[in-house]
Design a protein around this motif. Structure first.
Motif, PDB file in Angstrom:
ATOM      1  N   ASN A   1      -5.212  27.847   8.782  1.00 30.16           N
ATOM      2  CA  ASN A   1      -5.794  27.144   7.648  1.00 30.16           C
ATOM      3  C   ASN A   1      -6.981  26.319   8.112  1.00 30.16           C
ATOM      4  O   ASN A   1      -7.028  25.852   9.258  1.00 30.16           O
ATOM      5  CB  ASN A   1      -4.757  26.226   7.002  1.00 30.16           C
ATOM      6  N   ALA A   2      -7.933  26.117   7.205  1.00 30.44           N
ATOM      7  CA  ALA A   2      -9.142  25.376   7.567  1.00 30.44           C
ATOM      8  C   ALA A   2      -8.830  23.978   8.073  1.00 30.44           C
ATOM      9  O   ALA A   2      -9.441  23.494   9.029  1.00 30.44           O
ATOM     10  CB  ALA A   2     -10.077  25.300   6.357  1.00 30.44           C
ATOM     11  N   GLY A   3      -7.859  23.311   7.453  1.00 29.43           N
ATOM     12  CA  GLY A   3      -7.511  21.960   7.891  1.00 29.43           C
ATOM     13  C   GLY A   3      -6.995  21.913   9.311  1.00 29.43           C
ATOM     14  O   GLY A   3      -7.209  20.936  10.034  1.00 29.43           O
ATOM     15  N   GLU A   4      -6.329  22.981   9.738  1.00 34.77           N
ATOM     16  CA  GLU A   4      -5.814  23.030  11.109  1.00 34.77           C
ATOM     17  C   GLU A   4      -6.950  23.166  12.118  1.00 34.77           C
ATOM     18  O   GLU A   4      -6.989  22.458  13.137  1.00 34.77           O
ATOM     19  CB  GLU A   4      -4.833  24.189  11.242  1.00 34.77           C
TER      20      GLU A   4
ATOM     21  N   ALA B   1      -1.844  27.894   1.262  1.00 29.76           N
ATOM     22  CA  ALA B   1      -2.899  28.322   0.347  1.00 29.76           C
ATOM     23  C   ALA B   1      -2.360  28.694  -1.027  1.00 29.76           C
ATOM     24  O   ALA B   1      -2.797  28.159  -2.059  1.00 29.76           O
ATOM     25  CB  ALA B   1      -3.672  29.494   0.951  1.00 29.76           C
ATOM     26  N   ALA B   2      -1.405  29.618  -1.092  1.00 34.32           N
ATOM     27  CA  ALA B   2      -0.868  30.025  -2.387  1.00 34.32           C
ATOM     28  C   ALA B   2       0.020  28.942  -2.982  1.00 34.32           C
ATOM     29  O   ALA B   2       0.053  28.753  -4.202  1.00 34.32           O
ATOM     30  CB  ALA B   2      -0.100  31.332  -2.257  1.00 34.32           C
ATOM     31  N   GLY B   3       0.756  28.223  -2.117  1.00 34.99           N
ATOM     32  CA  GLY B   3       1.577  27.121  -2.614  1.00 34.99           C
ATOM     33  C   GLY B   3       0.731  26.036  -3.263  1.00 34.99           C
ATOM     34  O   GLY B   3       1.084  25.501  -4.318  1.00 34.99           O
ATOM     35  N   THR B   4      -0.385  25.696  -2.650  1.00 36.56           N
ATOM     36  CA  THR B   4      -1.296  24.713  -3.236  1.00 36.56           C
ATOM     37  C   THR B   4      -1.879  25.231  -4.541  1.00 36.56           C
ATOM     38  O   THR B   4      -1.944  24.503  -5.545  1.00 36.56           O
ATOM     39  CB  THR B   4      -2.419  24.381  -2.243  1.00 36.56           C
TER      40      THR B   4
ATOM     41  N   GLN C   1      -5.483  35.763  21.074  1.00 34.06           N
ATOM     42  CA  GLN C   1      -6.856  35.633  20.593  1.00 34.06           C
ATOM     43  C   GLN C   1      -7.009  34.511  19.562  1.00 34.06           C
ATOM     44  O   GLN C   1      -8.002  34.472  18.838  1.00 34.06           O
ATOM     45  CB  GLN C   1      -7.300  36.952  19.954  1.00 34.06           C
ATOM     46  N   VAL C   2      -6.050  33.577  19.524  1.00 38.39           N
ATOM     47  CA  VAL C   2      -6.066  32.587  18.459  1.00 38.39           C
ATOM     48  C   VAL C   2      -7.249  31.628  18.576  1.00 38.39           C
ATOM     49  O   VAL C   2      -7.797  31.181  17.560  1.00 38.39           O
ATOM     50  CB  VAL C   2      -4.732  31.814  18.410  1.00 38.39           C
ATOM     51  N   ALA C   3      -7.693  31.306  19.790  1.00 36.54           N
ATOM     52  CA  ALA C   3      -8.841  30.402  19.930  1.00 36.54           C
ATOM     53  C   ALA C   3     -10.092  31.026  19.323  1.00 36.54           C
ATOM     54  O   ALA C   3     -10.860  30.349  18.628  1.00 36.54           O
ATOM     55  CB  ALA C   3      -9.068  30.049  21.399  1.00 36.54           C
ATOM     56  N   ARG C   4     -10.276  32.316  19.556  1.00 39.25           N
ATOM     57  CA  ARG C   4     -11.429  33.012  18.958  1.00 39.25           C
ATOM     58  C   ARG C   4     -11.303  33.047  17.440  1.00 39.25           C
ATOM     59  O   ARG C   4     -12.274  32.795  16.707  1.00 39.25           O
ATOM     60  CB  ARG C   4     -11.528  34.430  19.512  1.00 39.25           C
ATOM     61  N   ALA C   5     -10.106  33.363  16.964  1.00 44.46           N
ATOM     62  CA  ALA C   5      -9.896  33.432  15.520  1.00 44.46           C
ATOM     63  C   ALA C   5     -10.133  32.069  14.868  1.00 44.46           C
ATOM     64  O   ALA C   5     -10.737  31.976  13.792  1.00 44.46           O
ATOM     65  CB  ALA C   5      -8.477  33.919  15.224  1.00 44.46           C
ATOM     66  N   ALA C   6      -9.666  31.003  15.523  1.00 43.53           N
ATOM     67  CA  ALA C   6      -9.866  29.659  14.985  1.00 43.53           C
ATOM     68  C   ALA C   6     -11.350  29.314  14.923  1.00 43.53           C
ATOM     69  O   ALA C   6     -11.820  28.696  13.959  1.00 43.53           O
ATOM     70  CB  ALA C   6      -9.112  28.642  15.827  1.00 43.53           C
TER      71      ALA C   6
ATOM     72  N   ARG D   1     -16.707  29.463   9.326  1.00 42.61           N
ATOM     73  CA  ARG D   1     -16.778  30.090   7.995  1.00 42.61           C
ATOM     74  C   ARG D   1     -17.288  31.516   8.064  1.00 42.61           C
ATOM     75  O   ARG D   1     -18.038  31.984   7.208  1.00 42.61           O
ATOM     76  CB  ARG D   1     -17.630  29.244   7.043  1.00 42.61           C
ATOM     77  N   ARG D   2     -16.841  32.219   9.100  1.00 45.63           N
ATOM     78  CA  ARG D   2     -17.207  33.624   9.257  1.00 45.63           C
ATOM     79  C   ARG D   2     -16.052  34.560   8.904  1.00 45.63           C
ATOM     80  O   ARG D   2     -16.107  35.758   9.194  1.00 45.63           O
ATOM     81  CB  ARG D   2     -17.678  33.874  10.699  1.00 45.63           C
ATOM     82  N   VAL D   3     -15.004  33.997   8.298  1.00 43.70           N
ATOM     83  CA  VAL D   3     -13.854  34.799   7.883  1.00 43.70           C
ATOM     84  C   VAL D   3     -13.779  34.746   6.355  1.00 43.70           C
ATOM     85  O   VAL D   3     -13.399  33.727   5.786  1.00 43.70           O
ATOM     86  CB  VAL D   3     -12.545  34.261   8.495  1.00 43.70           C
TER      87      VAL D   3
END
Length: 311
Positions: A39-42, A118-121, A289-294, A300-302
């Motif tokens: 999530n963006a906040g994370e 996301a969907a819960g919010t 690969q989580v650091a790259r994904a984060a 904002r490229r996802v």
């Protein structure tokens, strides 16, 4: 167990480490995590600002390996989707049974892992507005993760949906998700037919402009603040003498609105498994690969949700 821990000396502030297994309380189930979502906040706040050695993560999906000792929640072997304030980015997670939903057998747990925040919010923000069947709903930040779920759920609820995005290239995709119209210039909001409700996900100037679009007795739910700017309402914006009085601004925080959330997550997981709700997964990779994904998400490229598979 293995877990991604906050490590400010490592690339992306994250390191794969061996940590102690969680010890569930009586009202918690122990979950073997199969996938989690970012999530963006994370990526903007939790990881860069977190304490070394902690295991972050709000959303995860997996399988119950040990049911709650108090008898609440599903049995061992049940696929579930879970929410918590931390601990999702690990092989095992202890979760309050009130914060997990069951998932249909055979469903892909990757897309399902995107649902809790996301969907819960989206679902609960729309409920704060009240009945939306046949009414007009405005969604700011509609191209983000929460926004895309909000469009789909608002359209499913029978609303006429207006999406606000700063990127005109997203217009066709947002219409495909349920938007009846797309606005790319905040100045255009003053020309809209007044709306019954707003799910506001940006803050700053977006909140001010969206509030101005509310009809009498309308409700704006402030569910996101990605702009990082304060709100400056011009003199007269909050007057009630223009036949738009009794408009409300409601603040929102999902974990403080969690009663019944498990049932909601079960319903959302069912929709997703049947193909009736599209999580818009735009990036999926393994947890090495989580650091790259984060970094991709933070930049904002996802164009959708990012899913990380643990196993």
């Amino acid at each position: 167990m293995k877990a991604l821990t906050i490590d400010h000396s490592a690339p992306g502030h994250l390191a794969l480490a061996t940590v102690a297994d969680p010890r569930p309380a009586a009202h918690q189930a122990l979950i073997e995590v199969r996938s989690f979502s970012l999530n963006a906040g994370e990526v903007h706040h939790v990881v860069p600002e977190g304490e070394d050695g902690t295991v972050p993560g709000w959303d995860a999906a997996g399988v119950v390996v040990r049911p709650a000792a108090d008898g609440s929640g599903p049995a061992a072997g049940t696929p579930v989707v879970t929410l918590g304030p931390d601990g999702a980015w690990a092989e095992l997670r202890a979760v309050d049974t009130a914060l997990l939903g069951t998932v249909p057998e055979g469903a892909d747990l990757g897309p399902v892992s995107t649902l809790p925040v996301a969907a819960g919010t989206a679902l609960r923000a729309l409920r704060r507005i009240g009945p939306i069947l046949g009414r007009r709903v405005l969604v700011t930040g509609a191209g983000g993760g929460v926004g895309r779920f909000t469009l789909q759920l608002a359209a499913r609820g029978g609303a006429h949906v207006t999406a606000v995005t700063s990127d005109p290239a997203k217009a066709d995709a947002l219409r495909a998700l349920g938007a009846d119209e797309v606005v790319t210039d905040l100045a255009d909001l003053r020309h809209l037919e007044p709306v019954h409700g707003v799910v506001e996900l940006v803050g700053g100037a977006h909140m001010v402009a969206a509030h101005g679009a509310l009809a009498e007795h309308g409700v704006l739910v402030a569910a996101g603040h990605i702009a990082g700017d304060g709100e400056h309402f011009p003199f007269g914006a909050l007057f009630g003498n223009d036949r738009r009085h009794n408009r409300q601004i409601a603040t929102f925080y999902l974990l403080d609105d969690a009663a019944g959330l498990g049932a909601d997550l079960t319903w959302l997981a069912g929709l997703t498994a049947r193909g009736e709700l599209d999580p818009q997964v735009a990036l999926r990779t393994d947890w090495t690969q989580v650091a790259r994904a984060a970094a991709e998400l933070a930049g904002r490229r996802v164009p959708g949700k990012a899913v990380i598979d643990v196993r």
